[in-house]
Design a protein around this motif. Sequence first.
Motif, PDB file in Angstrom:
ATOM      1  N   GLN A   1     -10.818 -11.263  -3.558  1.00  0.00           N
ATOM      2  CA  GLN A   1     -11.821 -10.210  -3.611  1.00  0.00           C
ATOM      3  C   GLN A   1     -12.227  -9.828  -2.182  1.00  0.00           C
ATOM      4  OE1 GLN A   1     -12.678  -8.993  -6.507  1.00  0.00           O
ATOM      5  NE2 GLN A   1     -14.408  -7.657  -6.033  1.00  0.00           N
ATOM      6  N   TYR A  32      -4.142  -6.447   4.330  1.00  0.00           N
ATOM      7  CA  TYR A  32      -4.425  -5.259   3.525  1.00  0.00           C
ATOM      8  C   TYR A  32      -4.040  -3.975   4.244  1.00  0.00           C
ATOM      9  CZ  TYR A  32      -7.221  -8.216   0.445  1.00  0.00           C
ATOM     10  OH  TYR A  32      -7.640  -9.174  -0.434  1.00  0.00           O
ATOM     11  N   SER A  99      -5.886  -2.029   0.166  1.00  0.00           N
ATOM     12  CA  SER A  99      -4.796  -2.210  -0.795  1.00  0.00           C
ATOM     13  C   SER A  99      -4.107  -3.546  -0.546  1.00  0.00           C
ATOM     14  CB  SER A  99      -3.778  -1.086  -0.658  1.00  0.00           C
ATOM     15  OG  SER A  99      -2.604  -1.379  -1.405  1.00  0.00           O
ATOM     16  N   ARG A 100      -3.770  -4.233  -1.642  1.00  0.00           N
ATOM     17  CA  ARG A 100      -3.055  -5.507  -1.545  1.00  0.00           C
ATOM     18  C   ARG A 100      -1.548  -5.334  -1.478  1.00  0.00           C
ATOM     19  NH1 ARG A 100      -5.644  -8.349  -6.737  1.00  0.00           N
ATOM     20  NH2 ARG A 100      -5.074  -6.274  -7.513  1.00  0.00           N
ATOM     21  N   ASN A 111      -5.076   5.624  -6.387  1.00  0.00           N
ATOM     22  CA  ASN A 111      -4.658   4.534  -7.275  1.00  0.00           C
ATOM     23  C   ASN A 111      -3.828   3.471  -6.579  1.00  0.00           C
ATOM     24  OD1 ASN A 111      -2.261   5.861  -7.044  1.00  0.00           O
ATOM     25  ND2 ASN A 111      -2.165   6.565  -9.160  1.00  0.00           N
ATOM     26  N   TYR A 113      -5.056   1.802  -4.079  1.00  0.00           N
ATOM     27  CA  TYR A 113      -6.034   0.926  -3.463  1.00  0.00           C
ATOM     28  C   TYR A 113      -6.786   0.103  -4.500  1.00  0.00           C
ATOM     29  CZ  TYR A 113      -4.988   3.267   0.875  1.00  0.00           C
ATOM     30  OH  TYR A 113      -4.324   3.741   1.983  1.00  0.00           O
ATOM     31  N   ASP A 114      -7.099  -1.125  -4.101  1.00  0.00           N
ATOM     32  CA  ASP A 114      -7.703  -2.071  -5.027  1.00  0.00           C
ATOM     33  C   ASP A 114      -9.208  -2.247  -4.829  1.00  0.00           C
ATOM     34  OD1 ASP A 114      -4.762  -3.478  -4.099  1.00  0.00           O
ATOM     35  OD2 ASP A 114      -5.119  -3.131  -6.240  1.00  0.00           O
ATOM     36  N   TYR A 115      -9.666  -2.013  -3.626  1.00  0.00           N
ATOM     37  CA  TYR A 115     -11.083  -2.230  -3.312  1.00  0.00           C
ATOM     38  C   TYR A 115     -11.639  -1.023  -2.567  1.00  0.00           C
ATOM     39  CZ  TYR A 115      -9.455  -6.987  -4.144  1.00  0.00           C
ATOM     40  OH  TYR A 115      -8.874  -8.103  -4.692  1.00  0.00           O
TER      41      TYR A 115
END
Length: 126
Positions: A1, A32, A99-100, A111, A113-115
């Motif tokens: 996270q 990231y 983004s991971r 879409n 990107y995760d956070y």
Amino acid sequence: QVQLVESGGGLVQAGGSLRLSCAASGRTFSSYVMGWFRQAPAKEREFVAAISQNNKITHYADSVRGRFAVSRDNAKNTVYLQMNSLKPEDTAVYYCAASRSPYSTVLVTTNGYDYWGQGTQVTVSL
């Protein structure tokens, strides 16, 4: 996270400059892909700039290329967006995103990107 916190927004006259910062929590910031997006009232969120994990690749939206510069300091867990020659049409809430992606790349769609951070307002007046 990962938690992302933007800062540096504000009110500036056309032609002026601002530098946005995005501080990330966690010990894996350097892994990231980082991006900047913006959203103006009644408009969709749009890509502004992105930078790869190792600083070697950057990419910009056509509307900001030559005026904005993205950079990152992995030792400080921070990504920056230097904005010069600002125009009224740059007025928006600016968001940073992480983004991971395992690839050394840049990503230009939301879409990917995760956070996301909470955003910082940039207002450019005439």
